[in-house]
Design an enzyme around this catalytic site. Sequence first.
Site, PDB file in Angstrom:
ATOM      1  N   CYS A  88      37.769  49.306  39.108  1.00  0.00           N
ATOM      2  CA  CYS A  88      38.091  48.294  38.095  1.00  0.00           C
ATOM      3  C   CYS A  88      36.960  48.114  37.099  1.00  0.00           C
ATOM      4  CB  CYS A  88      38.429  46.960  38.763  1.00  0.00           C
ATOM      5  SG  CYS A  88      37.222  46.389  39.961  1.00  0.00           S
ATOM      6  N   GLU A 136      34.770  38.489  47.928  1.00  0.00           N
ATOM      7  CA  GLU A 136      34.332  38.642  46.532  1.00  0.00           C
ATOM      8  C   GLU A 136      34.380  37.298  45.810  1.00  0.00           C
ATOM      9  OE1 GLU A 136      35.634  43.101  45.630  1.00  0.00           O
ATOM     10  OE2 GLU A 136      37.362  41.793  45.481  1.00  0.00           O
TER      11      GLU A 136
END
Lengths: 665, 665
Positions: free
Chosen positions: A424, A331
């Site tokens: 998230c 990521e």
Amino acid sequence: MTEQKLSDTQTGPGMDRAAEPAPSGPGGPAGPAVPGPEAIAALRPLGVDQVRLHPEGLLGGWRRRNAEDTLPHCVDNLRGSGNIGNLQAAAGEGEQPFTGMWFADSDVHKTLEAALWELGTSPGDASLEAFVEDTVALLARAQQADGYLNSYFTVAAPEERWRRPDWAHELYCAGHLIQAAVAGGRAGAQPVLLSVARRFADLLVERFGPDGVEEVCGHPEIETALAELYRLTGHRPYLDLARRFLDLRGHGLLGRGRFGPRYHQDHQPVREVREVAGHAVRQLYLLAGMVDVAVETGDLPLLDAAERLWVDAFHTRTYVTGAHGSRHRDEAYGDPYELPPDRAYAETCAAIASFQWNWRLLLATGRARYADEMERAVYNAVAAAVSADGRRFFYSNPLHLRTGHAGSGEEEAARRLPWYSCACCPPNIARLMASLPGYLATADEGGLQVHLYGEATLTAAVAGRPVRLEMRTDYPWQGRVELTVGGEAGQSGPWTLALRVPSWCEAYSVSVGEETVRAPAADGYVRLTRVWTPGTTVVLDLDMPVRQVSAHPRVDAVRGCVTLARGPLVYCLEQADLPPGVVLEDVRLAPAAPITAAHRDDLPGAPVVLSARGVLADAHDPLYTSGASRERTNTPLTLTAVPYFLWGNRTEGPMRVWIPLATTG
Amino acid sequence: MTEQKLSDTQTGPGMDRAAEPAPSGPGGPAGPAVPGPEAIAALRPLGVDQVRLHPEGLLGGWRRRNAEDTLPHCVDNLRGSGNIGNLQAAAGEGEQPFTGMWFADSDVHKTLEAALWELGTSPGDASLEAFVEDTVALLARAQQADGYLNSYFTVAAPEERWRRPDWAHELYCAGHLIQAAVAGGRAGAQPVLLSVARRFADLLVERFGPDGVEEVCGHPEIETALAELYRLTGHRPYLDLARRFLDLRGHGLLGRGRFGPRYHQDHQPVREVREVAGHAVRQLYLLAGMVDVAVETGDLPLLDAAERLWVDAFHTRTYVTGAHGSRHRDEAYGDPYELPPDRAYAETCAAIASFQWNWRLLLATGRARYADEMERAVYNAVAAAVSADGRRFFYSNPLHLRTGHAGSGEEEAARRLPWYSCACCPPNIARLMASLPGYLATADEGGLQVHLYGEATLTAAVAGRPVRLEMRTDYPWQGRVELTVGGEAGQSGPWTLALRVPSWCEAYSVSVGEETVRAPAADGYVRLTRVWTPGTTVVLDLDMPVRQVSAHPRVDAVRGCVTLARGPLVYCLEQADLPPGVVLEDVRLAPAAPITAAHRDDLPGAPVVLSARGVLADAHDPLYTSGASRERTNTPLTLTAVPYFLWGNRTEGPMRVWIPLATTG
């Protein structure tokens, strides 16, 4: 209130008070100014209660959709996914085994923060008020005697508490709890929540403070949260701990495993590092914390470091949508100019974190480039992450969904999903959208600055007198913005109304009342200084032609392509607008043909689409051929480009932001 | 020998016997033919002992370097990294706690296989013979009473044996043990190793066979290994088990976790799947096994499925270097035409697996396209994975190392590393390079076929008489190949010498003796049929101009770029050949200027480099600008391109295979 530290001066601290601290409750005026002697700040935020975003506008519509759809959807999913049950188990009130990710509490904290911002601007939603009341009470019950509060490490793995700083996310979760408490403190009175957060923060100071262990959290967030808690409370140890967490980075505390120190931004001390690196969300939250600590402690070298990293990030590693993080693997940020549109990871949370970091830099410096990037992110990378109905979300936001894409995983989904196992992003969107009013404008001792345009009513004190600004605009669909000055504007003496001229805008006009004025923009703002007569209307008219946007020649992944843009909006092609059977990757833009903006009624939420001339490339080549490519194009076709933020709201299918230019006929 | 099943006929089984089964020892003749009634095969392999690769040539030099450097290096590292110690612990002979990856045994098996091929062609290396002897004896001692052999599940996690088919790699390790035994059986006499492998294989038949559990291994390899063991032994249950493992795929046995069934090629039954997907090495090993089972059982639909997937892989998802797997995330295939050069994962093992898969398809069908892809892979993707000194390796083989690349992880290393924590690639290279002689040529009932060119001497039976072929060439540096027929060629009656004309070659000439002959290639081969007089020299002269190679217009990542190639070699630009201070990403190729091949003495191993005219692009743009890109180029410069396989052997630095064409003067 002796510890409270508030500011309305140019040098006062003003970071990330999306609402000015409002101890007297939601909608209350900004408090008295007690700027620290060393603080740095160019601009002062307004409170969320000082700006009303009207739902007729795009930003205001998003805020309302957030309140009516996204927030209730998040609350439902916290219950359904077990996040609330985890906290109940931590409070000894249920038998639910721990469910979900070990940092699942942070989803609760972020949703709570969103709810508090929302209630701060629009009180009265009984269901949301009940969620806040229940959740705050539950957090208080789940908190351990020593102040510790984390359901995973209370219920599932108590023996692991504080044992795995790289991965545990304990301080990350604590940070989001604190951010919720700060929102509660600014947007409403939440003494219980503030008390819970402070008890936990006090435990952190005890454990990690000057006499404590030398550890940092693998996922930043605590740094900015502690600085914010300091701003709300004036309690210096919180700020000192935030600074300590920053200073401890780059000394080998993190990343001994496969991910390595760069992933955790622990490869160099924060003042020395010269490139953004590693996990993009972690990098960006850390940078927000760096600015917070820099401005509160007057640490110019630390601010310089953050601005230096901004140049690196925004000159070499940011997508045209404002998204960050080009690699799925880890990521992470990629190498300079490594910006593949198809494999853009472009996590929603990274775009939000970038928005928050730019906001802090804007307040610290007043530089328009930071507002430009806030605008780019909010209208594109952030907005695209939410479905038109507010109840589905992207985690990853590619700029090209290829024909034949087989993504089924959450991180390469071909369509927005209602919720995620690592959830998230949805509550992060909710807290940004709920606090959106707070980012439109700022004040300084000389007047008001408008950074983002939308249908809104602002009230702010200028020279101690309440001034009102009515903003009427169809932005971003049209570039005309009318601002009518009201309130006691006339009693403030001469003051300056600063209006941002976005960097995408090459021509504009300004009139005050009936009079067209010459108003050259300086540093990105038109500044109009006068004694304002209430009722005076200023018109800023930003030319908004369709633009073809090109990338730096080193961005190999989009060589020979352009992006279509108009105003702050990036547009894209979608399969839904192509004739049946046409493969999106075969479409080329006819370079010389005019591209026009057109009104469109049948596409909800996008009154303006773009119309262009295209051709189809012959796709019958083998994978590799000898000879320089002599692409053959044939069938002409009319292309329709729709705003990127709206893609994927009709049928699921390929999409692309960067359109290859035809190289032949 | 009643169970032995050998073939020298066109329809006989002949898959992946890089050496023809040679029960009488290394260098022995091919055995008698007992083709199964249902078997499919167009071509018959020669044994590694039937082809001598001379070290003066490039392929022969690689083979020798492999023997002298890579193989001893692998042996040293197996000892130093604990792989041997793991097996000693499994044999109850040491106290070493299990070390390394849980599939570390496979590194031993692959190195053993490499050593056996090597000793089969060039016996006499006492150190290598000792390694083989010691290792085989150790494996026999480490084998459990029931035939099970895996040090991790013997030493570290006995309770987990057979418990985690997705991840345990138990059958993968078993497969590599079996492959080593097959190499031992073909390239030399290794009855102990064969007995070890068969005892394990018999246990697998018992556990996983028709009356056993329905499970498959998350990492294919066992399928092709069992088919090979069947070929060596003729024991049908091995083949039936291989087929059963194929048939069980696509029924939900794998991929219930985060990686999902596509990662494991378990999303569809193997006969129905239409696209390569998931982890590239796993996909390619599975495909090799599909061909093996298809040809041995006469399963044309299964062979069709493998060829259909070949079309998908090689028409939409293969790099110009022959590498496979465009995604770091999951080490996976990407979407069609998703072929980023900078983030090419391009695992070394995937290129090797592709080579092996193409070899099987070549034998099954005789189609030149499979030999073309073997050539592409071996000269580029595979060769680049080894350093010039044979002792350092790439795991990932990008086609563009960006300026500013910060890779430090093993999978994005900027330079070749001596060993890896997951060391699958180095011993895989060793086994391919050691068996290289076996891939140059094949036989069928009509004669001989030469697929790869190099300095070599071949001997093979044609119509029962030993025929000799001396091949003299400076290939791939020059296109001229001389083949002199010898042995008892004249007594074989008329037979056909088939010479592959590579797909990259657009013009060539053929002469036989003094006579130039018209010899149009049919299906990729020039076929010369006659009664051959010993001493006759055939000259195939392949035109080898420098080529600019373009990619399909849907490969967005290299739009506007070309690759320079000559013969089978792909070339690249390296920072080492640029003036100081020039950023590689600013270099453009002048499209119209001639590109010449030039002799070069100062670059060891690359006598031919390419020289081209380039210009530098102005790099002073911001990241995004309004207006179609009008790239400005200025400084002209001379570009040197070196063979891709040699990159990174001078100083560490940026490299690129795809070179952007200048778009302006």
